[in-house]
Scaffold this active site. Structure first.
Site, PDB file in Angstrom:
ATOM      1  CD  GLU A  52      36.031  46.524  51.351  1.00 36.93           C
ATOM      2  OE1 GLU A  52      36.743  46.486  52.371  1.00 36.93           O
ATOM      3  OE2 GLU A  52      36.345  47.189  50.324  1.00 36.93           O
ATOM      4  CE  LYS A 121      40.242  45.452  53.132  1.00 32.66           C
ATOM      5  NZ  LYS A 121      39.503  46.708  52.874  1.00 32.66           N
ATOM      6  CB  CYS A 177      39.141  46.144  49.240  1.00 33.48           C
ATOM      7  SG  CYS A 177      39.325  47.801  48.489  1.00 33.48           S
ATOM      8  CE  LYS A 619      55.683  15.359   4.283  1.00 30.70           C
ATOM      9  NZ  LYS A 619      54.608  15.851   3.405  1.00 30.70           N
TER      10      LYS A 619
END
EC number: 6.3.5.1
Length: 664
Positions: A52, A121, A177, A619
């Site tokens: 970041e 962000k 973050c 089977k």
């Protein structure tokens, strides 16, 4: 396309770069970033994430509002962008960016000289040591959905999925973050919108206990989202005025930690991992609740913008996996986890059997004891079940039934095993009844003119089963099955007889390779009780696996069906993940190295495909009740596997035949 190239099998090599940085020195930071990008590109990396605000450093505080620094960051981005022109990988770098008189903490997605998009962000921490709201605005406050950056008009916003058109399963989402530390991270909605690789550009200072929490957080987010999660942290060079930095980088896939960087490293470094995109896509397809979540959150999913790009993959380049593939996928390689797995499986089997006995009101068990592996483990489970119910082990009737080809070694092992367990031990010679059956049906076998065909073999298996069921009637007990998952997958069991049919089977979802470890674990951990002679268990483990039905040379089961080590590998990736044979062979070659030649891997896989997909499903369509023990799957038609009994194996064999003979 090469079959020894990981991208040909829907793997994607991803990386996290942790460059040495200098606070407020964008040119230096760009130089370190470019060096790591070139290193990763040479290693075949497709996607690479950096910390970041990596171009500026995270710990600039109010310097972020200085024009010189912001201009320097854009110049640094131009340096990195120019360097990517010749690099075939997506680079994701962090920087502060001015947009419409606001400053945003951004991730910039780059590929071959092109800016694919900018992601701001969303959640800004403003507590404890964090003061991000002092410098930045949330991406939710942005008033535009595109920006002009370095002369390119590019998408801007947190709701973007970057989709590789030449690798359709590679779809990227980026968050920053704090975004992943929130109750509902943006990446959760991105995963519902189709993102398979979730990238987090983080700085994240270090305090005691935080590294373990990050590891748990990232792992759980990858598990919840059925995705890969690529996480970075800032490292050496960030300001230590009040904080410290460890540079922890993590790569997880569906809850599993694939790679983690060394922490507190002074120099720049890279951590890589190969993400199995097909595994993620198949898990989403298999887990219907994922699709339900997409529908429930349709509005949020629809808000995501799809940004296409072409990675330009070189599938003609040999590129081996950077990923550990266990040789024994049902058996953990780590000794501690292996013991834990064995105890858990053993307890599941015991719990299933005790519940069946308690609910039926039946207090006795009848078990056929061959002196081989599967019946040994079934008897061990039965003994513990009797202990749990407070019943004497003499309520188990162990029966060894020597036939025409029973060896003295296995016969003696059966006797010793029953004595060690403390069950009631019986021995019934089935040869007279088998000879009578052969005569009754007009079989041409005579002692002086033997005919050892499948009828000769199955008459013995059938007689053993008939004795067990009638003995159970007489004793008021139930027949405990012994056949295992591997045998059922390969059809290596006789329809309607002991290794196929019983009143209850504790081994039906346990593969042969795991049963071997379970028996060893019982011997080494004293599960039978103090003072018990467990040498017989080790002797049984050392015994060649054989049906012992034809006199003369020892019949080797693995000579017919192939090594169980490989067949259990093939079964796991077929049953649990549905992979194509060519991918299974690629994984086997990587896992086994020189232990098995490519031609042998291909030969054994062909046996598996022919036996599993054609000829033996009937089977599996009628098997006794049995507890499922692991996420690797079972073959019960009431559980993990429903399939037609008359299907063909052609498409699987055709895929296998695509592999050149010199390369498996």
């Amino acid at each position: 396309m090469r079959f020894d190239n990981l991208y040909s099998h829907d793997f994607a090599r991803v990386a996290v770069g942790v460059p040495q940085c200098r606070v407020a020195d964008p040119a230096f930071n760009a130089e370190k970033t470019i060096a790591l990008l070139r290193q990763a590109a040479a290693d075949g990396v497709a996607v690479m994430a950096f910390p970041e605000l990596g171009l500026s450093a995270y710990s600039c505080d109010d310097l972020f509002h200085q024009r010189a620094l912001l201009d320097g960051c854009e110049a640094a981005l131009a340096q990195v962008l120019a360097a990517t022109q010749t690099l075939p990988l997506v680079a994701i770098v962090g920087m502060p960016l001015r947009v419409e008189q606001r400053l945003f903490n951004c991730a910039v997605v780059l590929l071959r000289g092109r800016i694919l998009g900018v992601v701001p962000k969303t959640f800004l921490p403003n507590y404890s040591e964090f003061y991000e709201a002092r410098q930045f605005g949330s991406g939710e406050e942005a008033t535009v959905d595109s920006v002009t950056l370095l002369g390119q008009q590019v998408p801007f916003g947190s709701r973007q999925v970057f989709s590789a058109e030449d690798m359709p399963l590679l779809r990227l989402h980026v968050e920053i973050c704090e975004d992943v530390w929130t109750p509902i991270p943006p990446s959760s909605f991105a995963a519902l919108a189709g993102a398979t690789v979730l990238v987090n550009l983080s700085a994240s200072n270090i305090v005691v206990g935080k590294a373990a929490y990050r590891r748990q957080l990232v792992s759980q987010q990858s598990a919840r989202c059925l995705a890969a999660y690529v996480y970075s942290s800032a490292g050496a060079g960030e300001s230590t005025t009040d904080l410290a930095w460890d540079g922890q980088a993590l790569i997880c896939e569906n809850g599993e930690l694939l790679a983690e960087s060394e922490r507190f490293v002074r120099d720049s470094h890279v951590v890589t991992a190969d993400v199995d995109l097909e595994r993620l896509a198949r898990e989403r397809m298999r887990q219907t609740s994922f699709g339900d979540s997409v529908r429930l959150h349709a509005a949020a999913v629809g808000a995501f913008r799809q940004v296409p790009f072409e990675l330009g993959l070189d599938r003609d380049r040999p590129l081996a996996l950077h990923r550990r593939v266990e040789r024994f996928p049902y058996v953990p390689a780590d000794l501690g986890r292996r013991d834990e797995r064995c105890q858990e499986v053993y307890n599941i089997q015991v719990q299933g059997l005790t519940q069946r006995l308690a609910s039926s009101g039946i207090g006795k068990l009848v078990v056929g004891i061959s002196g081989g592996l599967d019946s040994t483990h079934a008897l061990l489970v039965a003994a513990r079940a009797m202990d749990a119910l407070g019943l004497p082990r003499t309520h188990i009737i162990g029966v060894t039934m020597p036939g025409f080809a029973t060896g003295e070694r296995t016969r003696e092992q059966a006797r010793r095993l029953m004595a060690a367990v403390g069950c009631e031990a019986r021995e019934i010679d089935i040869r007279p009844s088998c000879a009578q059956m052969l005569r009754d049906i007009g079989h041409p076998h005579r002692e002086d003119q033997p005919v050892y065909d499948v009828t000769f073999e199955n008459v013995q298996a059938g007689e053993r089963t008939s004795h067990l069921f009638r003995l159970a009637n007489l004793a008021g007990g139930m027949v405990l099955g012994t056949g295992d998952l591997s045998e059922l997958a390969l059809g290596w069991c006789t329809y309607g007889v002991g290794d196929h049919m019983s009143h209850y089977n504790v081994n039906a979802s346990v593969p042969k390779t795991l049963i071997q470890h379970l028996v060893r674990w019982v011997a080494e951990t004293g599960q039978l009780g103090a003072g018990t002679d467990t040498q017989v268990l080790h002797d049984i483990l050392d015994t060649e696996i054989s049906p012992e039905l034809v006199p003369g040379a020892l019949q080797s089961t693995e000579a017919v069906v192939g090594p169980y080590a490989l067949q259990d590998f093939n079964l796991f990736y077929t049953l649990r993940h549905g992979y194509a044979p060519s991918k299974i062979a690629f994984l086997a070659r990587h896992a086994w190295g020189e232990a098995y030649a490519p031609a042998e891997i291909k030969r054994v896989l062909r046996i598996f495909l022919q036996r599993f997909f054609k000829g033996s499903q009937f089977k599996r369509s009628c098997v006794p009740n049995a507890p499922k023990v692991g996420s690797g799957g079972s073959l019960s038609p009431r559980g993990d596997w429903r399939a037609p009994s008359d299907s063909e194996a052609a498409v699987w064999l055709a895929d296998l035949d695509r592999i050149p003979d010199e390369r498996a």
